[in-house]
Design a protein around this motif. Structure first.
Motif, PDB file in Angstrom:
ATOM      1  N   VAL A 259      43.854  44.623  40.522  1.00 23.37           N
ATOM      2  CA  VAL A 259      44.369  43.908  41.602  1.00 23.37           C
ATOM      3  C   VAL A 259      43.894  44.319  42.986  1.00 23.37           C
ATOM      4  N   GLY A 260      44.044  45.634  43.319  1.00 19.24           N
ATOM      5  CA  GLY A 260      43.624  46.276  44.431  1.00 19.24           C
ATOM      6  C   GLY A 260      42.125  45.597  44.814  1.00 19.24           C
TER       7      GLY A 260
ATOM      8  N   VAL B 282      39.195  38.202  41.054  1.00 21.28           N
ATOM      9  CA  VAL B 282      38.624  37.711  42.345  1.00 21.28           C
ATOM     10  C   VAL B 282      38.455  36.401  42.702  1.00 21.28           C
ATOM     11  N   ILE B 283      38.123  35.550  41.640  1.00 21.56           N
ATOM     12  CA  ILE B 283      37.934  33.957  41.986  1.00 21.56           C
ATOM     13  C   ILE B 283      39.169  33.528  42.359  1.00 21.56           C
ATOM     14  N   ILE B 284      40.354  33.651  41.594  1.00 15.73           N
ATOM     15  CA  ILE B 284      41.677  33.322  42.017  1.00 15.73           C
ATOM     16  C   ILE B 284      42.001  33.655  43.393  1.00 15.73           C
TER      17      ILE B 284
ATOM     18  N   ALA C 188      51.815  37.479  39.455  1.00 16.10           N
ATOM     19  CA  ALA C 188      51.425  36.872  38.136  1.00 16.10           C
ATOM     20  C   ALA C 188      50.055  37.555  37.745  1.00 16.10           C
ATOM     21  N   LEU C 189      49.053  38.021  38.520  1.00 15.48           N
ATOM     22  CA  LEU C 189      47.946  38.317  38.137  1.00 15.48           C
ATOM     23  C   LEU C 189      48.139  39.865  37.599  1.00 15.48           C
ATOM     24  N   ALA C 190      49.116  40.682  38.375  1.00 14.36           N
ATOM     25  CA  ALA C 190      49.440  41.952  37.638  1.00 14.36           C
ATOM     26  C   ALA C 190      49.866  42.013  36.364  1.00 14.36           C
TER      27      ALA C 190
END
Length: 270
Positions: A80-81, A147-149, A190-192
């Motif tokens: 995520v970072g 990355v794309i999101i 959400a991604l995490a």
């Protein structure tokens, strides 16, 4: 009438999907002689917790849990970072090779990770990271979809916010952490969550990268539950249920965020 048909079909589909989970769960409470008995038995004649007791007392499931927790949490935080920073840089900064980097990220999205498993193993072996947390974590940091999101959502932030903050003297790190990320905390959460679930459920790479019991993740450790007289279905299913329990809890608690992340990923892939 159409509503009734749709509701019936939905309930039927839910029952079909849930039945294997129910069957596996209820089997863990059966003695082994009932499990291998011919016929379908939807409810145990005699409940027993012996399968769970055996798993909890004779295996290293506690160590496997810790390994999975550490590696999954590390993968989540790092992915995520890195993805937030990369998405921000490609979206908002002008630097030499920007289009090339973006093209490489898009191209890497098209390469299935299992196709790189031999390369990953050779690299981890050269780094002496086999049978280490670092060796399990490093190859999982390839996450172009994240990355794309991030890049897509940073593109949608109005330029006025950036310009106003820049006039006030904000640097790029302040812009990212005080303006762009706070506007996308829902996306980040959400991604995490979905990254953590994917890392926890991963089997192939931890299976290849780890050969000692003390370094195995829970998904690999469940393959080590053996019986002296052959397969013990009750014990195997019990450890499988214990392995899936944390992910099930995370999904139930954060169901909306998980669904949002899946929709985002599907939208990017589409």
């Amino acid at each position: 009438m159409l509503g009734l048909i749709a509701t019936t079909a939905t309930v039927l589909a839910a029952v079909i999907c849930a039945f294997p989970l129910y069957w596996g769960l209820i089997t863990t409470f059966k003695p082994e002689d009932q499990i291998v008995r011919p016929g379908v038995q939807l409810w145990p004649e005699h409940f027993t917790f012996q399968n769970y007791i055996h798993v909890l007392t004779t295996t290293k499931i506690g160590v496997w849990y810790v390994n999975s927790l550490v590696t999954s949490a590390a993968v989540t935080v790092i992915v995520v970072g890195i993805s937030a920073g990369a998405g921000y840089a490609i979206s908002q900064l002008n630097f030499p090779g920007r289009r090339i980097f973006w093209g490489l990220i898009l191209a890497s999205f098209m390469v299935p990770i299992p196709a790189l498993i031999v390369t990953h193993f050779v690299l981890m072996s050269q780094f002496h990271w086999i049978n280490t947390w670092a060796g399990v974590i490093a190859p999982q940091l390839i996450a172009p979809i994240t990355v794309i999101i991030y890049k897509q959502f940073f593109d949608s932030v109005p330029k006025d916010f950036r310009e106003a903050a820049a006039i006030d003297g904000a640097n790029e790190f302040q812009l990212l952490f005080r303006i762009y990320l706070p506007m996308n905390w829902g996306i980040t959460a959400a991604l995490a969550i979905i990254t953590f679930i994917a890392a926890w459920n991963l089997f192939l790479w931890p299976f290849v990268a780890v050969t000692t019991d003390d370094m195995m993740n829970i998904t690999v450790g469940i393959t080590q539950v053996h019986d002296a007289f052959g397969v013990s279905y009750g014990r195997d299913l019990a450890v499988a249920m214990l392995a899936a329990l944390p992910v099930a809890i995370v999904y139930l608690v954060f169901q909306r965020q998980v669904t949002q992340a899946i929709m985002l990923s599907a939208g990017i892939k589409g």
